[in-house]
Motif scaffolding. Sequence first.
Motif, mmCIF file in Angstrom:
data_model
loop_
_atom_site.group_PDB
_atom_site.id
_atom_site.type_symbol
_atom_site.label_atom_id
_atom_site.label_comp_id
_atom_site.label_asym_id
_atom_site.label_seq_id
_atom_site.Cartn_x
_atom_site.Cartn_y
_atom_site.Cartn_z
ATOM 1 N N GLU A 54 0.837 -1.199 0.000
ATOM 2 C CA GLU A 54 0.000 0.000 0.000
ATOM 3 C C GLU A 54 0.873 1.252 0.000
ATOM 4 O O GLU A 54 0.605 2.202 -0.731
ATOM 5 C CB GLU A 54 -0.908 -0.020 1.229
ATOM 6 C CG GLU A 54 -1.957 1.062 1.245
ATOM 7 C CD GLU A 54 -2.883 0.923 2.441
ATOM 8 O OE1 GLU A 54 -3.001 1.904 3.203
ATOM 9 O OE2 GLU A 54 -3.483 -0.160 2.598
ATOM 10 N N GLU A 55 1.939 1.238 0.797
ATOM 11 C CA GLU A 55 2.868 2.368 0.828
ATOM 12 C C GLU A 55 3.564 2.538 -0.515
ATOM 13 O O GLU A 55 3.756 3.663 -0.976
ATOM 14 C CB GLU A 55 3.909 2.183 1.935
ATOM 15 C CG GLU A 55 3.364 2.393 3.327
ATOM 16 C CD GLU A 55 4.367 2.066 4.421
ATOM 17 O OE1 GLU A 55 5.557 1.823 4.112
ATOM 18 O OE2 GLU A 55 3.962 2.058 5.597
ATOM 19 N N GLU A 56 3.936 1.432 -1.145
ATOM 20 C CA GLU A 56 4.583 1.495 -2.458
ATOM 21 C C GLU A 56 3.642 2.106 -3.497
ATOM 22 O O GLU A 56 4.063 2.928 -4.310
ATOM 23 C CB GLU A 56 5.028 0.101 -2.908
ATOM 24 C CG GLU A 56 6.235 -0.417 -2.178
ATOM 25 C CD GLU A 56 6.611 -1.835 -2.583
ATOM 26 O OE1 GLU A 56 6.075 -2.361 -3.590
ATOM 27 O OE2 GLU A 56 7.455 -2.423 -1.885
ATOM 28 N N VAL A 57 2.387 1.707 -3.467
ATOM 29 C CA VAL A 57 1.407 2.251 -4.412
ATOM 30 C C VAL A 57 1.215 3.750 -4.155
ATOM 31 O O VAL A 57 1.218 4.553 -5.096
ATOM 32 C CB VAL A 57 0.064 1.492 -4.311
ATOM 33 C CG1 VAL A 57 -1.044 2.233 -5.033
ATOM 34 C CG2 VAL A 57 0.218 0.085 -4.862
ATOM 35 N N ASN A 58 1.082 4.127 -2.878
ATOM 36 C CA ASN A 58 0.917 5.550 -2.544
ATOM 37 C C ASN A 58 2.127 6.356 -2.975
ATOM 38 O O ASN A 58 1.992 7.477 -3.470
ATOM 39 C CB ASN A 58 0.663 5.729 -1.046
ATOM 40 C CG ASN A 58 -0.719 5.266 -0.644
ATOM 41 O OD1 ASN A 58 -1.616 5.161 -1.468
ATOM 42 N ND2 ASN A 58 -0.885 4.962 0.630
ATOM 43 N N SER A 62 2.128 9.335 -5.667
ATOM 44 C CA SER A 62 2.675 10.628 -5.260
ATOM 45 C C SER A 62 3.769 11.078 -6.218
ATOM 46 O O SER A 62 3.842 12.238 -6.603
ATOM 47 C CB SER A 62 3.226 10.539 -3.836
ATOM 48 O OG SER A 62 3.813 11.760 -3.466
ATOM 49 N N TYR A 63 4.641 10.134 -6.607
ATOM 50 C CA TYR A 63 5.720 10.462 -7.531
ATOM 51 C C TYR A 63 5.157 10.877 -8.881
ATOM 52 O O TYR A 63 5.620 11.855 -9.476
ATOM 53 C CB TYR A 63 6.663 9.268 -7.690
ATOM 54 C CG TYR A 63 7.823 9.552 -8.604
ATOM 55 C CD1 TYR A 63 8.891 10.338 -8.178
ATOM 56 C CD2 TYR A 63 7.857 9.050 -9.900
ATOM 57 C CE1 TYR A 63 9.951 10.612 -9.009
ATOM 58 C CE2 TYR A 63 8.917 9.322 -10.743
ATOM 59 C CZ TYR A 63 9.972 10.094 -10.299
ATOM 60 O OH TYR A 63 11.021 10.377 -11.134
ATOM 61 N N ALA A 64 4.153 10.172 -9.349
ATOM 62 C CA ALA A 64 3.526 10.525 -10.632
ATOM 63 C C ALA A 64 2.903 11.910 -10.535
ATOM 64 O O ALA A 64 3.054 12.731 -11.448
ATOM 65 C CB ALA A 64 2.483 9.488 -11.017
ATOM 66 N N ASN A 65 2.213 12.189 -9.430
ATOM 67 C CA ASN A 65 1.627 13.514 -9.233
ATOM 68 C C ASN A 65 2.711 14.579 -9.166
ATOM 69 O O ASN A 65 2.539 15.677 -9.675
ATOM 70 C CB ASN A 65 0.789 13.550 -7.961
ATOM 71 C CG ASN A 65 -0.505 12.784 -8.094
ATOM 72 O OD1 ASN A 65 -0.936 12.458 -9.185
ATOM 73 N ND2 ASN A 65 -1.117 12.479 -6.968
ATOM 74 N N GLN A 66 3.832 14.266 -8.528
ATOM 75 C CA GLN A 66 4.915 15.229 -8.400
ATOM 76 C C GLN A 66 5.441 15.633 -9.770
ATOM 77 O O GLN A 66 5.668 16.815 -10.019
ATOM 78 C CB GLN A 66 6.054 14.631 -7.569
ATOM 79 C CG GLN A 66 7.253 15.550 -7.455
ATOM 80 C CD GLN A 66 8.411 14.906 -6.720
ATOM 81 O OE1 GLN A 66 8.212 14.158 -5.786
ATOM 82 N NE2 GLN A 66 9.614 15.214 -7.152
ATOM 83 N N LYS A 67 5.628 14.674 -10.655
ATOM 84 C CA LYS A 67 6.122 14.980 -12.004
ATOM 85 C C LYS A 67 5.146 15.901 -12.737
ATOM 86 O O LYS A 67 5.566 16.840 -13.412
ATOM 87 C CB LYS A 67 6.347 13.690 -12.806
ATOM 88 C CG LYS A 67 7.528 12.903 -12.330
ATOM 89 C CD LYS A 67 8.796 13.705 -12.523
ATOM 90 C CE LYS A 67 10.009 12.970 -12.067
ATOM 91 N NZ LYS A 67 11.191 13.809 -12.036
#
Length: 176
Positions: A54-58, A62-67
């Motif tokens: 779950e943490e990996e998915v989050n 988050s990383y995708a949103n950051q980009k």
Amino acid sequence: MEEKNENSSEINENKNESENKNQIIEEYEKRNKELEEYAKRMKASLENLRKEKEEEVNYAISYANQKLVEKLVEVLDEMERLLNNFSNKDSLDYVALQMMYKKFKNTLEAEGLKKIETNGKFDPFEHDAIERVESPNHEDWDIVEVTQNGYKFRNKVIRPAKVKVAMHNSSNSNEG
């Protein structure tokens, strides 16, 4: 006497049988406890694995949103430049652009974007010093001017603020 021996023998057999049954029961109970402990460990292990995934998915989201936010910050900058260079601040075009800019900025902020503070001292973790300027009105390393706003996304710096920092004339002689 033979009858006594037979009875005694029968009693011993019953006793041995009973002891064997008790021993078997104890072994089953021991094995049952071992299996229960194993099941508890497996359940805990599966729960830890679920949380980890779950943490990996989050993190991936988050990383995708950051980009995406990093790219949208450039659009935010362009809108700010356009607003600052607008000649007629009373025109409907200016007012419309200002409204769109505010809505766009508020949307990014709601997703976790935050402008980096540039009041006070230079912080190498949040600021990029592009120039040192003499300024008798400021202490060394005070931020004198911001040339480009910096931003954090969910408390992670995605672009440091580009700033000019103060230096005193006496500092200049130490650099050479």
